[in-house]
Motif scaffolding. Structure first.
Motif, short mmCIF file in Angstrom:
data_model
loop_
_atom_site.label_atom_id
_atom_site.label_comp_id
_atom_site.label_asym_id
_atom_site.label_seq_id
_atom_site.Cartn_x
_atom_site.Cartn_y
_atom_site.Cartn_z
N HIS A 30 0.85 -1.21 0.00
CA HIS A 30 0.00 0.00 0.00
C HIS A 30 0.89 1.26 0.00
O HIS A 30 0.60 2.23 -0.69
CB HIS A 30 -0.88 0.04 1.26
CG HIS A 30 -2.28 -0.49 1.03
ND1 HIS A 30 -3.09 -0.05 0.02
CD2 HIS A 30 -3.01 -1.41 1.72
CE1 HIS A 30 -4.27 -0.68 0.09
NE2 HIS A 30 -4.24 -1.52 1.11
N THR A 218 0.46 -6.78 -2.36
CA THR A 218 0.62 -7.92 -1.44
C THR A 218 -0.04 -7.65 -0.09
O THR A 218 -0.17 -6.50 0.33
CB THR A 218 2.10 -8.21 -1.18
OG1 THR A 218 2.66 -7.08 -0.51
CG2 THR A 218 2.86 -8.49 -2.45
N CYS A 219 -0.41 -8.73 0.57
CA CYS A 219 -0.90 -8.64 1.94
C CYS A 219 -0.20 -9.73 2.75
O CYS A 219 -0.80 -10.77 3.05
CB CYS A 219 -2.42 -8.81 2.00
SG CYS A 219 -3.09 -8.73 3.66
N THR A 221 0.56 -10.10 5.74
CA THR A 221 -0.07 -10.46 7.01
C THR A 221 -1.17 -11.50 6.83
O THR A 221 -1.17 -12.54 7.48
CB THR A 221 -0.66 -9.20 7.68
OG1 THR A 221 0.41 -8.27 7.81
CG2 THR A 221 -1.27 -9.50 9.03
N ASN A 222 -2.10 -11.22 5.93
CA ASN A 222 -3.23 -12.13 5.79
C ASN A 222 -2.98 -13.29 4.83
O ASN A 222 -3.70 -14.28 4.86
CB ASN A 222 -4.48 -11.36 5.39
CG ASN A 222 -5.01 -10.53 6.54
OD1 ASN A 222 -5.28 -11.06 7.61
ND2 ASN A 222 -5.08 -9.22 6.35
S1 SF4 Z 1 -3.46 -6.29 6.49
FE1 SF4 Z 1 -2.57 -6.69 4.50
S2 SF4 Z 1 -3.26 -5.02 3.18
FE2 SF4 Z 1 -3.58 -4.42 5.30
S3 SF4 Z 1 -1.78 -3.26 5.87
FE3 SF4 Z 1 -1.45 -5.35 6.52
S4 SF4 Z 1 -0.40 -6.30 4.81
FE4 SF4 Z 1 -1.29 -4.41 4.06
#
Ligand code: SF4
Ligand SMILES: Cc1ncc(C[n+]2csc(CCOP(=O)(O)OP(=O)(O)O)c2C)c(N)n1
Lengths: 256, 375
Positions: A30, A218-219, A221-222
Motif C-alpha cells: 500500500h 501484497t498482503c 499479514t493475511n
Molecule cells: S493487512 Fe494486509 S493489506 Fe492491510 S496493511 Fe497489513 S499487509 Fe497491508
C-alpha cells in the motif's frame, strides 16, 4: 566537481505525501502505491487542486498520509462521492483509492456506473486478493483454491464463482476510458506502475476520460507469508489469472 | 410575483433552484418523479448540475461528495429510495455537511404502494441510519408551504451543516395549487462555505471531510458537537401552527402534513355544526414542538387528545411522550395509501366527543381503529 553538485538531492519525499509514519504492516505494498500517486500529483503540479476519496479498508486512513484535501467515503461508494464532487468542480482533480473488497464487492455498482458514465476521475484500485482490514476474509478477487479465513479449505468456485477480473470487466464498457493493470512487487514493475498512474492522472487533467489503474498488491499479514515470500506468491499465482497490461485506452474506444 | 398554478413536485423543484440549489442528483420513484423530470429540463437552463444516478445508494453518496464542495445540493425520492440513502445520511450528518432531501412518502413497508402515506415518520425523525444523529425535518401541508420550507431548508442546512429533510406525501407531490415565489430571495453567500469545504489545499493545510474517529474520545467529542447542534435546533427551529384552538375546546387534535389539512376541513365543517375543536399542527417534526404542544394539552378544558395520521401510529408516540400520561391520548389512522376523508375524520372526532360526554373518565390509550385495521 563543485560541492553543491555532489549534494544535489535526487530522491526525496514527494510534497504530496505528509511527513508521517503509516500504519501499514511491514512489507505491505500500500505504501509504495501511495508514493506513486503522490509522485504523479507532484510531477503534474496537481496537489493544490486535488481531492482524494478514501475507501474503507486498510487504506481508510490514507488522508493522514497525503498532503491534499480528502473525503472519506462509506464502504465501496468512493466513485459516487467522486462523481458528486467532480460534477460540481470539474476544475479539480478527483481520485479514489480503493481496495478490492471496497471496489469489486460492496462497491461494484458504483464503479461500473461511474466508469460507464465516463466520469473524469482517476481510480487507483488495489487488488491484494483478500480483505486486509477485517482480518483476511475472502474477496471477490480471491483466487480459486486460495485459503482465507472465510474459505478455510480454499475458494470453491462451485460455491462462490470465479474471481472477478475488474479491469477486463470494465474494459467491456463502450464509453471511452483508460484501464491498465500493473503490479508493484518488483522495482521494474513499480517503474511501469508509476507510468500508468501518471498517465491516469493525465487523462483526467486533459479532461479526456475516466481512468483506472488496477495495482496487484501484497498482503503478507493475511496471506501468512513473509514480505519476500509474498512478492513471489503474487508473481506465481496472480499473474496468470490477472494478466498485466492496458485493457482500454481512449483512442481505442468505440462501439463494438 | 404572480400566483401560478403548479404541481407540488414541480413547485418544490423550482423552489430548490430559486434557493440556489443548482446541483441535483436523483433516481426515479413514484410519486415524486416529476421533481427529476422538471429539473432535467430546468437545471441546464440555470447552468446547474443534473445527474440521474444508478441507485439511491449512489445518489446519497453523490450528494455527500457534492456537499463537500460547499455548494448547495438537493435530492428527492420516496420511501424505499430514502431507505437506501440512509447510509449516506448517517455519513453526511457525521461529517457535518449541509444538504436538503425531499421525501414524498408512499405506503410501506417494503415496496408497499405508490399512494400517499405518512409511515416514514420514525425513519425521518428518529435516525434511520446508524449512529447518534438527527435530521432536521419539516412537514408542509400545502404546496405554498412546501415551496417556502424548501427555500428555507437550504439556509437551515448551512446554518447547522446538517441534512434537512422535507417530508411530504404523494398528495403534496401530485396535487396542483396556486403558488407564489418571492420576487427576491437572498440565497446567502455560497462562498461562505469555503471556510470548511474541500477546495484544494492551496496555501493552507489539507482539509479532511470524514466521520471516522478511531479514538473514542474524539468520536465522543464529534457526537457531542452534533448533539449540541440538535439542542440548538430545539431552541431555535421549532415550527408549528395552531388552528382554531380556543379555551373552550375539550378535544385537541394533533396532526401534520396532508392529514392536518384534511383535519382542518373537518374542523371547519364541525364549526358550522356548532362543535368547536382545535388542531395543533407540528411543522418541524424534528425538532418537535414539545413545549408548545404541552401548553395546549395542559389547557383546563382539554379532556383528551386525538392524534390523526396516515400511518399505524408513529407520531402518536411523540405526542404521548409530551403528554406524559396527564391526559388520554387517542389515535386514529389509515395507512396503505388511504387518505382519510374529512367525513371520516369528523366521524372520529364526533365519536370521541360523544364518548367523553358519556363517561368523563378513563385513560384509554387508543389504537388503530377497527376500520383502519380492516382497511
Ligand atoms: S493487512 Fe494486509 S493489506 Fe492491510 S496493511 Fe497489513 S499487509 Fe497491508
Ligand atoms: C458497510 C460495511 N460493511 C463492512 C465493513 C467492514 N469492512 C471494513 S474493511 C473491509 C474489507 C476491505 O477490504 P479491501 O477493500 O480488499 O481492502 P484492504 O483492507 O485489503 O486494503 C470490510 C468488509 C464496513 N466498514 N462497512
Amino acid at each position: 566537481m563543485h560541492i553543491e553538485q555532489a549534494h544535489k538531492t535526487i530522491f526525496r519525499r514527494p510534497e504530496s505525501l505528509a511527513e508521517t509514519v503509516t500504519h501499514y504492516c511491514p512489507g505491505c505494498t500500500h505504501g509504495i502505491i501511495h508514493r506513486l500517486v503522490a509522485e504523479s500529483l507532484d510531477e503534474l503540479g496537481l496537489r493544490e487542486r486535488a481531492v482524494g476519496v478514501a475507501p474503507v479498508g486498510c487504506s481508510v486512513l490514507i488522508y493522514n498520509y497525503f498532503n491534499c484535501d480528502f473525503l472519506e467515503a462509506p464502504h465501496g461508494r468512493a466513485p459516487a462521492l467522486a462523481t458528486g464532487f467532480k460534477r460540481i468542480r470539474p476544475d479539480m482533480i478527483v481520485f479514489t483509492y480503493q481496495g478490492d473488497g471496497d471496489l469489486a464487492s460492496i462497491g461494484m455498482g458504483e464503479i461500473v456506473h461511474a466508469a460507464n458514465r465516463g466520469e473524469k476521475i482517476t481510480v487507483v484500485f488495489v487488488n491484494n486478493a483478500i480483505y486486509g482490514m477485517t482480518g483476511g476474509q475472502m474477496a471477490p478477487t480471491t483466487l480459486a483454491g486460495q485459503i482465507t479465513s472465510t474459505c478455510p479449505h480454499g475458494r470453491d468456485t462451485s460455491v462462490t464463482g470465479y474471481p472477478v477480473r475488474m479491469s477486463e470487466l470494465l474494459a467491456t464498457l463502450v464509453t471511452p476510458g483508460y484501464i491498465e493493470r500493473v503490479s508493484v512487487h518488483s522495482p521494474m514493475h513499480i517503474i511501469r506502475a508509476k507510468k500508468a498512474v501518471r498517465r491516469a492522472f493525465e487523462y483526467q487533467t486533459s479532461g479526456t476520460c475516466f481512468s483506472l489503474v488496477e495495482v496487484l498488491s501484497t498482503c503478507p499479514t493475511n496471506w501468512g507469508l513473509t514480505p519476500t515470500e509474498a512478492t513471489k506468491w503474487l508473481e506465481k499465482n496472480m499473474f496468470s489469472y490477472y494478466p498485466l497490461g492496458c485493457f482500454k485506452q481512449p483512442d481505442s474506444a468505440g462501439v463494438r | 410575483m404572480a400566483r401560478i398554478l403548479m404541481k407540488g413536485n414541480e413547485a418544490i423543484a423550482e423552489a430548490a433552484i430559486r434557493a440556489g440549489a443548482t446541483n441535483y442528483f436523483c433516481y426515479p420513484i413514484t410519486p415524486q418523479t416529476e421533481v427529476a423530470e422538471y429539473l432535467a429540463r430546468r437545471m441546464p437552463e440555470v447552468g446547474g448540475v443534473f445527474l440521474q444516478a444508478e441507485s439511491e445508494i449512489a445518489v446519497g453518496n453523490m450528494l455527500f461528495g457534492a456537499a463537500s464542495t460547499g455548494r448547495r445540493v438537493f435530492t428527492s425520492s420516496s420511501s424505499p429510495g430514502i431507505s437506501l440513502m440512509q447510509e449516506a445520511i448517517s455519513y453526511i450528518a457525521g461529517a457535518q455537511l449541509p444538504c436538503v432531501m425531499l421525501n414524498i412518502m408512499r405506503g410501506g413497508p417494503g415496496l408497499g404502494g405508490i399512494l400517499p402515506a405518512q409511515s416514514d415518520y420514525f425513519q425521518a425523525t428518529k435516525g434511520g441510519g446508524h449512529g447518534d444523529y438527527r435530521v432536521l425535518c419539516l412537514a408542509p401541508s400545502s404546496i405554498q408551504e412546501a415551496v417556502d420550507l424548501t427555500m428555507s431548508a437550504f439556509r437551515l442546512a448551512e446554518k447547522y451543516r446538517n441534512p434537512v429533510m422535507i417530508v411530504g406525501d404523494g398528495m403534496i407531490g401530485q396535487m396542483m395549487e396556486p403558488v407564489e415565489f418571492p420576487d427576491t430571495f437572498d440565497a446567502g453567500d455560497p462562498t461562505a462555505n469555503e471556510a470548511w469545504a474541500a477546495t484544494g489545499a492551496r496555501g493552507r493545510k489539507p482539509r479532511i471531510i470524514k466521520s471516522l474517529f478511531l479514538d473514542p474520545l474524539k468520536l465522543e467529542e464529534n457526537s457531542l458537537t452534533l448533539h449540541r447542534k440538535y439542542e440548538q435546533m430545539k431552541a431555535e427551529e421549532v415550527r408549528f401552527e395552531r388552528y382554531k384552538i380556543n379555551p373552550k375546546n375539550e378535544l385537541l387534535i394533533v396532526s401534520y402534513g396532508t392529514m392536518a389539512r384534511i383535519c382542518q376541513t373537518a374542523i371547519d365543517e364541525l364549526e358550522r355544526e356548532g362543535v368547536s375543536v382545535g388542531l395543533f399542527r407540528p411543522i418541524s417534526l424534528f425538532p418537535y414542538p414539545e413545549k408548545e404542544l404541552r401548553e395546549e394539552v395542559d389547557a383546563k378544558n382539554i379532556e383528551s387528545i386525538l392524534v390523526i395520521e396516515m400511518s399505524c401510529g408513529q407520531m402518536v408516540e411523540d405526542v404521548e411522550r409530551v403528554v406524559q400520561g396527564v391526559k388520554p391520548v387517542r389515535f386514529f389512522g389509515r395507512t396503505g395509501g388511504i387518505v382519510p376523508s374529512p367525513e371520516e375524520a369528523k366521524e372520529q372526532i364526533k365519536n370521541l366527543l360523544k364518548k367523553s360526554a358519556r363517561a368523563k373518565v378513563g385513560r384509554t390509550t387508543g389504537s388503530v381503529s377497527k376500520r383502519a385495521r380492516k382497511g
